[in-house]
Design a protein around this motif. Structure first.
Motif, PDB file in Angstrom:
ATOM      1  N   GLN A  11      48.596  56.474  30.422  1.00 56.92           N
ATOM      2  CA  GLN A  11      47.494  57.447  30.389  1.00 56.92           C
ATOM      3  C   GLN A  11      46.184  56.897  30.926  1.00 56.92           C
ATOM      4  N   LEU A  71      37.732  61.800  32.063  1.00 56.29           N
ATOM      5  CA  LEU A  71      38.880  62.334  31.347  1.00 56.29           C
ATOM      6  C   LEU A  71      39.398  63.554  32.092  1.00 56.29           C
ATOM      7  N   LEU A  79      40.413  59.392  24.568  1.00 60.80           N
ATOM      8  CA  LEU A  79      41.780  59.878  24.743  1.00 60.80           C
ATOM      9  C   LEU A  79      42.338  60.483  23.458  1.00 60.80           C
TER      10      LEU A  79
END
Length: 320
Positions: A178, A196, A215
Motif C-alpha cells: 500500500q 493518499l 492509511l
C-alpha cells in the motif's frame, strides 16, 4: 534561518500546511524503477518522448501524473538489459485515481508496455467515469485498498530523499503493498510529504507513525487533520476552507465534505460554501497574506516571505 534545509526552515518559521496541496481532480501513477531526475518523466529510464506525451495528455485534462516505485531496492530491468526487453518482460504497475468526494475511486493494473498508458481515456478520468476509463485500458480493475505515495526524489530536493525515504520504508513494512515512493508532490519544504489515493489528500511533516495513521484512518473512511495540506480536488483557498470546517465541526469523514461554490471576492480573498453530506453547510471567508518571516521554497533557493491564509467560518447556514 538561511543555514537550514528548506523543510527545517519552513517548520522553524511555522509555515502553514493548509492550502498547499497541488490542484488535481485525478492522479495517475506509473511504476518506473531505477534513478529519477528532477523532471522524472523526461529524466529517468522511461523513454523521454513517452514521458512528454503522458505529461501533455494529463495536463490537458487537469490530471496529476507521477512516477512511483516500491520502497527499498528498485532495480531497473530495462536498464540492465540495455533497453532490449521484449513485450511483457518489464511489467509496470499503474494507479489511476479520481478524487472527488461524491464518488472517488481507485483503479490499478499492470501494463506489459508503459506506452499503453497513452490509451487511457483522460477526458473520462477527469469527469470520474470509471467504466469509460476501464474500457480504454481493460487491465485496470477497481481496488478498495487505499495507497500512500511518499515523495523521495532527492534529485529534485534533498529533503525529500533524506526525510521521505525512511518514512516510505517504515510505512511499507507496516502496510505491505500500500506504499510507494513518488517523484513529486510539490511542497519540498513540507517533507516528508504524502499523497493518499483515491482521496487525493496530502499531508506533510510526517513520521512513520503518522504516515501509517493516514492509511489506517482511510481504511476507516476517515482523514487525519494534523499535518493535512488539503484535498487536491480543490484550489488552495478552498482546501483551507474545507479544513477549517473540519476543525470547527469535528468532521473526520474522508468524503463527508464537498466544496459547492468557491469565488474570488477581492484581491487574494475568496468565499467558499462547504457542504456536509448530512445537509449542513458553512460559508468560509478566506484571505491570503504575506508574513514578515522568510523561508526557502526549496533547498538552495533564495529566502522569500511565506504566505499564509486566514479564515472566518459561518456555521450551519442551511439545514436541508
Amino acid at each position: 534561518m538561511s543555514g537550514l534545509t528548506c523543510s527545517d526552515g519552513s517548520a522553524a518559521a511555522g509555515e502553514q500546511l493548509a492550502g498547499s496541496a497541488p490542484e488535481a481532480v485525478a492522479w495517475v501513477a506509473l511504476e518506473q524503477n531505477g534513478p529519477w531526475g528532477a523532471k522524472a518523466f523526461t529524466d529517468s529510464h522511461l523513454d523521454p518522448d513517452l514521458g512528454r506525451r503522458v505529461e501533455a495528455a494529463a495536463a490537458a485534462f487537469g490530471v496529476r501524473p507521477s512516477l512511483v516505485r516500491r520502497p527499498g531496492r528498485h532495480a531497473d530491468a530495462a536498464a540492465r538489459a540495455g533497453g532490449r526487453l521484449g513485450p511483457g518482460a518489464d511489467p509496470r504497475h499503474v494507479l489511476v485515481a479520481y478524487t472527488h468526494p461524491t464518488g472517488p475511486w481507485l483503479l490499478e493494473g499492470t501494463l506489459d508496455d508503459p506506452a499503453r498508458l497513452l490509451d487511457l481515456d483522460w477526458e473520462a478520468l477527469a469527469v470520474g467515469d470509471a467504466e469509460a476509463v476501464r474500457r480504454s485500458l481493460p487491465v485496470l480493475a477497481r481496488t478498495d485498498r487505499p495507497q500512500l505515495l511518499v515523495c523521495t526524489n532527492g534529485t529534485r530536493d534533498v529533503c525529500c530523499a533524506t526525510k521521505g525515504r525512511p518514512v516510505a520504508l517504515g510505512a511499507a513494512a507496516a502496510h505491505p503493498g500500500q506504499v510507494w515512493e513518488v517523484t513529486h508532490t510539490s511542497g519540498h519544504r513540507f517533507a516528508p510529504t504524502t499523497v493518499l489515493l483515491p482521496a487525493g489528500t496530502l499531508h506533510g511533516r510526517l513520521d512513520v507513525a503518522a504516515a501509517c495513521e493516514v492509511l489506517q484512518a482511510a481504511e476507516r473512511g476517515e482523514t487525519v487533520l494534523p499535518g493535512s495540506r488539503g484535498r487536491s480536488t480543490w484550489a488552495g483557498p478552498a482546501q483551507v476552507a474545507e479544513l477549517a470546517v473540519r476543525d470547527v465541526a469535528g468532521v473526520l469523514g474522508l468524503d463527508a465534505l464537498r466544496v459547492v461554490t468557491h469565488d474570488a471576492t477581492g484581491e487574494r480573498r475568496w468565499s467558499t460554501l462547504v457542504a456536509h453530506d448530512d445537509g449542513r453547510t458553512w460559508r468560509v471567508e478566506t484571505e491570503s497574506r504575506d508574513a514578515e518571516v522568510e523561508r526557502a521554497e526549496s533547498c538552495g533557493k533564495a529566502l522569500k516571505p511565506l504566505t499564509y491564509f486566514t479564515h472566518l467560518v459561518e456555521t450551519s447556514l442551511v439545514r436541508r
